[in-house]
Design a protein around this motif. Structure first.
Motif, PDB file in Angstrom:
ATOM      1  N   MET A   1      73.512   9.600  37.965  1.00 35.25           N
ATOM      2  CA  MET A   1      72.509  10.197  39.002  1.00 35.25           C
ATOM      3  C   MET A   1      71.581  11.269  38.220  1.00 35.25           C
ATOM      4  SD  MET A   1      71.497  10.277  42.071  1.00 35.25           S
ATOM      5  CE  MET A   1      72.947   9.569  43.036  1.00 35.25           C
ATOM      6  N   ILE A   2      70.470  11.156  38.404  1.00 32.26           N
ATOM      7  CA  ILE A   2      69.515  12.221  37.926  1.00 32.26           C
ATOM      8  C   ILE A   2      69.219  12.915  39.341  1.00 32.26           C
ATOM      9  CG2 ILE A   2      67.336  12.957  36.689  1.00 32.26           C
ATOM     10  CD1 ILE A   2      69.376  11.929  34.710  1.00 32.26           C
ATOM     11  N   THR A   3      69.253  14.459  39.390  1.00 33.11           N
ATOM     12  CA  THR A   3      68.717  14.921  40.402  1.00 33.11           C
ATOM     13  C   THR A   3      67.664  16.124  40.172  1.00 33.11           C
ATOM     14  OG1 THR A   3      71.097  14.813  41.403  1.00 33.11           O
ATOM     15  CG2 THR A   3      69.705  16.711  42.378  1.00 33.11           C
ATOM     16  N   ASP A  24      65.527   3.690  41.184  1.00 30.75           N
ATOM     17  CA  ASP A  24      65.450   4.663  42.393  1.00 30.75           C
ATOM     18  C   ASP A  24      66.907   5.039  42.767  1.00 30.75           C
ATOM     19  OD1 ASP A  24      62.872   4.749  41.888  1.00 30.75           O
ATOM     20  OD2 ASP A  24      62.505   3.661  43.808  1.00 30.75           O
ATOM     21  N   HIS A  25      67.766   4.018  43.063  1.00 28.63           N
ATOM     22  CA  HIS A  25      68.792   4.400  43.689  1.00 28.63           C
ATOM     23  C   HIS A  25      69.832   5.459  42.923  1.00 28.63           C
ATOM     24  CE1 HIS A  25      70.395   1.114  41.253  1.00 28.63           C
ATOM     25  NE2 HIS A  25      71.514   1.513  41.233  1.00 28.63           N
ATOM     26  N   GLU A  26      69.442   5.735  41.660  1.00 31.76           N
ATOM     27  CA  GLU A  26      70.220   6.721  40.647  1.00 31.76           C
ATOM     28  C   GLU A  26      69.351   7.933  40.694  1.00 31.76           C
ATOM     29  OE1 GLU A  26      71.785   5.025  37.146  1.00 31.76           O
ATOM     30  OE2 GLU A  26      72.437   3.261  38.074  1.00 31.76           O
ATOM     31  N   ILE A  27      68.398   8.262  41.736  1.00 29.30           N
ATOM     32  CA  ILE A  27      67.571   9.344  41.528  1.00 29.30           C
ATOM     33  C   ILE A  27      67.788  10.152  42.971  1.00 29.30           C
ATOM     34  CG2 ILE A  27      65.257  10.353  41.603  1.00 29.30           C
ATOM     35  CD1 ILE A  27      64.280   7.928  39.765  1.00 29.30           C
ATOM     36  N   SER A  28      68.075  11.539  42.855  1.00 31.43           N
ATOM     37  CA  SER A  28      68.020  12.251  44.014  1.00 31.43           C
ATOM     38  C   SER A  28      67.256  13.460  43.887  1.00 31.43           C
ATOM     39  CB  SER A  28      69.456  12.872  44.441  1.00 31.43           C
ATOM     40  OG  SER A  28      70.413  12.026  44.821  1.00 31.43           O
ATOM     41  N   VAL A  29      66.383  13.464  45.202  1.00 34.71           N
ATOM     42  CA  VAL A  29      65.554  14.762  44.960  1.00 34.71           C
ATOM     43  C   VAL A  29      65.841  15.827  45.933  1.00 34.71           C
ATOM     44  CG1 VAL A  29      62.958  15.428  44.781  1.00 34.71           C
ATOM     45  CG2 VAL A  29      63.694  12.996  43.868  1.00 34.71           C
ATOM     46  N   ALA A 185      75.466  14.972  39.465  1.00 35.67           N
ATOM     47  CA  ALA A 185      74.473  14.916  38.617  1.00 35.67           C
ATOM     48  C   ALA A 185      74.924  14.992  37.102  1.00 35.67           C
ATOM     49  CB  ALA A 185      73.101  15.698  38.789  1.00 35.67           C
ATOM     50  N   GLU A 186      74.137  13.952  36.307  1.00 38.05           N
ATOM     51  CA  GLU A 186      74.161  13.645  34.919  1.00 38.05           C
ATOM     52  C   GLU A 186      73.435  15.056  34.357  1.00 38.05           C
ATOM     53  OE1 GLU A 186      72.399  10.406  33.110  1.00 38.05           O
ATOM     54  OE2 GLU A 186      72.662  11.435  30.976  1.00 38.05           O
ATOM     55  N   ALA A 187      72.453  15.134  35.092  1.00 35.56           N
ATOM     56  CA  ALA A 187      71.423  16.684  34.920  1.00 35.56           C
ATOM     57  C   ALA A 187      70.601  16.529  35.936  1.00 35.56           C
ATOM     58  CB  ALA A 187      70.724  16.236  33.668  1.00 35.56           C
ATOM     59  N   VAL A 188      70.539  17.931  36.090  1.00 36.25           N
ATOM     60  CA  VAL A 188      69.426  18.297  37.260  1.00 36.25           C
ATOM     61  C   VAL A 188      68.063  18.902  36.443  1.00 36.25           C
ATOM     62  CG1 VAL A 188      68.878  20.058  39.129  1.00 36.25           C
ATOM     63  CG2 VAL A 188      71.441  19.091  38.829  1.00 36.25           C
ATOM     64  N   LEU A 296      66.869  14.893  25.563  1.00 37.16           N
ATOM     65  CA  LEU A 296      67.338  16.082  25.563  1.00 37.16           C
ATOM     66  C   LEU A 296      68.739  16.506  26.181  1.00 37.16           C
ATOM     67  CD1 LEU A 296      65.722  18.927  24.365  1.00 37.16           C
ATOM     68  CD2 LEU A 296      65.131  19.416  26.745  1.00 37.16           C
ATOM     69  N   VAL A 297      68.936  15.833  27.440  1.00 37.88           N
ATOM     70  CA  VAL A 297      70.169  16.137  27.929  1.00 37.88           C
ATOM     71  C   VAL A 297      71.353  15.139  27.426  1.00 37.88           C
ATOM     72  CG1 VAL A 297      69.213  16.924  30.276  1.00 37.88           C
ATOM     73  CG2 VAL A 297      69.390  14.681  30.033  1.00 37.88           C
ATOM     74  N   ARG A 298      70.917  14.256  26.977  1.00 44.21           N
ATOM     75  CA  ARG A 298      71.871  12.917  26.265  1.00 44.21           C
ATOM     76  C   ARG A 298      72.052  13.382  24.669  1.00 44.21           C
ATOM     77  NH1 ARG A 298      69.358   7.795  29.649  1.00 44.21           N
ATOM     78  NH2 ARG A 298      70.305   8.394  31.636  1.00 44.21           N
ATOM     79  N   GLY A 299      71.572  14.237  24.457  1.00 45.48           N
ATOM     80  CA  GLY A 299      71.604  14.846  22.822  1.00 45.48           C
ATOM     81  C   GLY A 299      71.169  13.430  22.019  1.00 45.48           C
ATOM     82  N   THR A 300      70.263  12.714  22.119  1.00 46.09           N
ATOM     83  CA  THR A 300      70.112  11.376  21.573  1.00 46.09           C
ATOM     84  C   THR A 300      68.699  11.432  21.139  1.00 46.09           C
ATOM     85  OG1 THR A 300      68.944  10.385  23.432  1.00 46.09           O
ATOM     86  CG2 THR A 300      71.182   9.855  23.141  1.00 46.09           C
TER      87      THR A 300
END
Ligand code: GDP
Length: 300
Positions: A1-3, A24-29, A185-188, A296-300
């Motif tokens: 989930m990305i928030t 979309d179902h893995e996005i929260s706002v 969230a994986e990242a906010v 950036l957040v996944r370090g890839t």
């Protein structure tokens, strides 16, 4: 989930780019509601509507508010009747406000009313009001207190801003849905939204800052040099005693921030910041900025 934490223009542009990478179902706002207000008997939640319309494909992406191709028959008539309706509300947009007002009058909270609207418009992302308590951003100008919408829409941001305040009956608390969207969230991502009127109201909701401390958080600056890309953020930052730039924005989020992204053209240096093209007014920049943030957040 990305928030995301979002207002109604800068962050939604980035959300649009993120939809090319994340379903979309893995996005929260988590959305600012401090610009909400009752108008002509109905309830306007401008930033929530921008997100709902974005995810349902209805958004006018020239203005970043209202529905594409909407008509203004009722608004024109209300104006002719001297109703005082100073926000140009489209006819189809108004239908959403009528239903939301009705659901709230029936006792539903804003989170459930928003979920109802999202379900009707087949929105698969989670669009979450920051709180169920009504909060208003108030502008102090020349000894008067006016609602932010009155300052920005009726007076087109021309009045001097002496102070920016928040008004509520009880201190707002984040909803359980908001806290869960942050915690899982994986990242906010705090997109390039106005810090004073869009992001601080979310951070002021009880529980949000503490939750952000335990997840990776990325913020994108809405400033390039000493000016925002658009809107009244400079005057509002100054009224709160901050410089209108990326360095001051970074400081506002320092307590929980892991990564800060500023534009490649920004002349204000922020130590430790990552530079990317953040100007999403050209084809594809939203998508590449979203990809850069994910790396950036996944370090890839
Ligand atoms: P509001 O609710 O309409 O005020 O919208 P937001 O708070 O979400 O966004 C307003 C902020 O977005 C302004 O401070 C702008 O500087 C910023 N903004 C808008 N478009 C862009 C863009 O393409 N890039 C960047 N970096 N910032 C943007």
């Amino acid at each position: 989930m990305i928030t995301f934490l979002s207002g109604g223009t800068g962050t939604p542009k980035l959300v649009r780019g993120m939809r090319r990478h994340v379903p979309d179902h893995e996005i929260s706002v988590v959305v600012n509601t401090a610009e909400d207000l009752w108008m002509s008997g109905n309830f306007l939640s401008p930033d929530i509507d921008t997100l709902i319309y974005l995810f349902s494909g209805l958004l006018n992406t020239t203005s970043w508010w209202g529905q594409e191709g909407d008509t203004f028959t009722t608004h024109d008539e209300l104006t002719r009747l001297d109703s005082g309706e100073y926000v140009a509300i489209g006819d189809r947009d108004r239908a959403i406000h009528i239903l939301r007002g009705e659901l709230l009058r029936r006792g539903m909270n804003l989170t459930r009313a928003t979920a109802h609207l999202c379900a009707s418009l087949k929105v698969r992302a989670q669009v979450l009001p920051m709180t169920n308590t009504q909060v208003e951003t108030i502008i102090m100008t020349g000894g008067r207190e006016i609602h932010f919408q009155e300052y920005w829409v009726r007076h087109r941001g021309t009045l001097p801003v002496d102070e920016v305040k928040r008004r509520w009956e009880t201190p707002p608390a984040a909803t359980p849905e908001v806290l869960s969207a942050i915690n899982s969230a994986e990242a906010v991502i705090i997109g390039p939204s106005n810090p004073i009127t869009s992001i601080l109201p979310i951070l002021e909701c009880g529980g949000v800052v503490e939750a952000l401390e335990s997840v990776p958080v990325v913020a994108v600056s809405p400033f390039i040099g000493d000016a925002p890309v658009s809107g009244p953020a400079a005057a509002l930052m100054r009224a709160r005693g901050f410089a209108p730039d990326s360095a001051a924005t970074r400081d506002l989020y320092a307590r929980f921030l892991d990564f800060f992204v500023q534009d490649t053209r920004d002349t204000v240096g922020v130590p430790g910041a990552t530079r990317m093209d953040t100007l999403m007014n050209r084809e594809g920049v939203d998508e590449s900025l979203a990809a850069g943030i994910l790396s950036l957040v996944r370090g890839t």
